[in-house]
Design an enzyme around this catalytic site. Structure first.
Site, PDB file in Angstrom:
ATOM      1  N   ASP A  66      -7.697  -3.289  -8.797  1.00  0.00           N
ATOM      2  CA  ASP A  66      -7.415  -2.364  -7.696  1.00  0.00           C
ATOM      3  C   ASP A  66      -7.979  -0.985  -8.035  1.00  0.00           C
ATOM      4  OD1 ASP A  66      -6.317  -0.661  -5.784  1.00  0.00           O
ATOM      5  OD2 ASP A  66      -4.372  -1.670  -5.777  1.00  0.00           O
ATOM      6  N   HIS A  99      -6.987  -4.202  -4.196  1.00  0.00           N
ATOM      7  CA  HIS A  99      -5.986  -3.578  -3.341  1.00  0.00           C
ATOM      8  C   HIS A  99      -5.908  -4.349  -2.019  1.00  0.00           C
ATOM      9  CE1 HIS A  99      -3.431  -0.130  -2.393  1.00  0.00           C
ATOM     10  NE2 HIS A  99      -3.915  -0.203  -1.165  1.00  0.00           N
ATOM     11  N   CYS A 135       0.858  -1.185   0.000  1.00  0.00           N
ATOM     12  CA  CYS A 135       0.000   0.000   0.000  1.00  0.00           C
ATOM     13  C   CYS A 135       0.903   1.248   0.000  1.00  0.00           C
ATOM     14  CB  CYS A 135      -0.937  -0.079   1.200  1.00  0.00           C
ATOM     15  SG  CYS A 135      -2.170   1.204   1.375  1.00  0.00           S
TER      16      CYS A 135
END
Length: 257
Positions: A194, A229, A138
């Site tokens: 994502d 994600h 991330c």
């Protein structure tokens, strides 16, 4: 040889908290050494999501240690929230993003270098320099791309680091423009669905890597079909087991190379 996918929570945990004072600010880190009596030849620095050094991130360091590679998980918000540990609820996401907005590229690089300096002091032998791998997830993935520009980093893995084609921490040109400064290996890994890294961003990342390294041997891009994600994290709703297993295979391959 090492296990292709170490346990999610090895027992007992090899890790403990340590405070590093080798850089501009103290860094409260999670240190997971190995039990080997042999001098270490490699180490991994783990850069967290916006949620800080929570249980999952510490577990990544522990799992790496279980395969025979010492690992240090370090904070990215040492200046605003040095002890941050958050969950994955909306309130935690808001809190983590608030601290992310207070970071700078210069601060991140200084802190990663401080972690490298500490590892070199703690582990490096006179016979062989320490091989440093950096992995981030991330926002930590974005930071791992930045860390790839440091001379002491041999390998960097950027797991779903959003925003690298649009800017950089603290402001400035997109972080992708730093690729000419990357002398080691860099692997960018994205989930195909994502929402934080839409198709246009994924295409920009892939194109920038190919422009800098047409062979794809040193600067690599991997897309994980059907992955969202956060696909590596078992604690998140977006966890995608098949992609996570492949991600761990690639991480362990890099850490042990």
């Amino acid at each position: 040889m090492f296990s292709p996918l170490p346990p999610v929570r090895p027992e007992p945990s090899p890790g403990s908290w340590v405070t590093l004072n080798t850089g501009p600010v103290p860094l409260r880190c999670w240190w997971a050494p190995t039990s080997s009596a042999m001098p270490a030849t490699r180490a991994v620095i783990v850069l967290p999501e916006i949620f800080g050094l929570n249980g999952w991130v510490r577990g990544v360091a522990d799992r790496l240690s279980a395969t025979g590679v010492p690992a240090l998980a370090m904070p990215l918000f040492a200046r605003t929230a040095p002890d941050l540990e958050l969950g994955y609820d909306p309130e935690s996401t808001h809190e983590g993003r608030r601290h992310k907005e207070a970071t700078s590229t210069e601060g991140i690089l200084a802190d990663v270098q401080a972690a490298i300096d500490w590892l070199q002091q703690a582990l490096e032998s006179r016979e062989q320099p320490l091989r440093i791998t950096v992995v981030g997830f991330c926002f930590g993935g974005h930071a791992a791309l930045l860390a790839a520009t440091l001379a002491d980093v041999q390998v960097s893995l950027d797991f779903y680091g959003a925003g690298v084609s649009r800017g950089r921490p603290g402001g400035g040109a997109p972080s992708l423009e730093l690729l000419p400064s990357v002398q080691g290996e860099l692997h960018c890994l994205c989930g195909s669905i994502d929402p934080l890294i839409p198709c246009s961003d994924q295409q920009a990342i892939q194109a920038a890597l190919q422009t800098q390294d047409p062979t794809g041997m040193r600067l690599r891009y991997s897309a994980f079909e059907g992955a969202d994600h956060g696909f590596m994290c078992e604690a998140r709703d977006q966890y995608h087991q098949a992609s996570a297993e492949e991600g761990w295979r690639l991480l362990l391959e890099a850490a042990h190379s």
